[in-house]
Design an enzyme around this catalytic site. Sequence first.
Site, PDB file in Angstrom:
ATOM      1  N   GLU A  37     -49.421 105.275  10.998  1.00  0.00           N
ATOM      2  CA  GLU A  37     -50.493 105.173  10.016  1.00  0.00           C
ATOM      3  C   GLU A  37     -51.787 104.691  10.675  1.00  0.00           C
ATOM      4  OE1 GLU A  37     -50.998 103.143   5.643  1.00  0.00           O
ATOM      5  OE2 GLU A  37     -50.450 101.817   7.283  1.00  0.00           O
ATOM      6  N   LYS A 128     -53.893 108.128   1.091  1.00  0.00           N
ATOM      7  CA  LYS A 128     -53.029 107.073   0.558  1.00  0.00           C
ATOM      8  C   LYS A 128     -53.443 106.699  -0.859  1.00  0.00           C
ATOM      9  CE  LYS A 128     -51.115 102.610   2.001  1.00  0.00           C
ATOM     10  NZ  LYS A 128     -51.165 101.579   3.073  1.00  0.00           N
ATOM     11  N   CYS A 162     -47.070 104.190   4.719  1.00  0.00           N
ATOM     12  CA  CYS A 162     -46.779 102.770   4.575  1.00  0.00           C
ATOM     13  C   CYS A 162     -46.106 102.439   3.243  1.00  0.00           C
ATOM     14  CB  CYS A 162     -48.075 101.986   4.771  1.00  0.00           C
ATOM     15  SG  CYS A 162     -47.876 100.250   5.174  1.00  0.00           S
TER      16      CYS A 162
END
Length: 311
Positions: A37, A128, A162
């Site tokens: 990430e 995200k 994540c």
Amino acid sequence: MAQIAPVWLRRTETLEKACAVAELAASQGCRLVVFGEALAPGYPFWIERTDGARFDDPKQKAIFAQYLDQGVVIERGDLEPLQAVARRHGLSIYIGVMERAPDRGGHSLYCSLVYIDAEGRIGSVHRKLQPTYEERMAWAQGDGHGLRVHDLAPFRVGGLNCFENWMPLSRAALYAQGEDLHIAAWPGGLHNTQDLTRFVAREARGFVVSVSGLMRPQDFPADTPALAEILANSGPFLANGGSAIALPDGRFLVEPIIDREVLIVAELDHALVRGERQNFDLAGHYGRPDVTRLTVDRRRQRIADFIDETG
């Protein structure tokens, strides 16, 4: 799977490093290589170490300005060198970047997981959905546009960033598209990967590749802003890796690897997916869409729609 550190806050050098690792993966016969990430230009480690929540603070503004300047603009061609590696070797790539998005004005950063296919094309850009804790001081919220899977025969591969990997509906959106190889991208940390990697594999009855970054004090360039503050009391690792691969029955194929940069090469047998789906297939024979269903909005969200005259 490439567990590497970025050249922090240096987009070009970090992507050059990623290209070199991708070349190495291709030389070892890999068809897919994945990176952690926010690899380019790096995770915002400064926030929790430099009083990052202080409002209207000149120091925080200056660091963010540099972070933004080093963001990845896909439309500008920043990923073209990596796309060229993919084309040259027939290699598919997942990489985490801090995306500076022109379609949202160009002055906010999105933690994006980008898929590059074996022909060098950008297959998806997943921003995200929900930054975590201090990340919200530097990252904007994404949307569902990138909740997509890709054919990488015999697998269908998808990925999340994540803590999104903890979000059951986001996972379900990928399962519903036939995902059986899941890429979980992390900034680095054994605490993130040691349990969830196996859980998601067992839930999905598919392979899970948890790919983490790494960050040590020596990985920060000497001219890093607020370097002394960032490194104060940081210990030997700000992110210690933890990359791992889990089998469809939830056992580790590769147990978490920490404390070092490494290219992890593994062969995945799709027959193991098919076998595990015999008794549980979340989106198939064990799904009950007549009772519970998920609606996913995959439109790219924008602040304005412009309607111009034509003709």
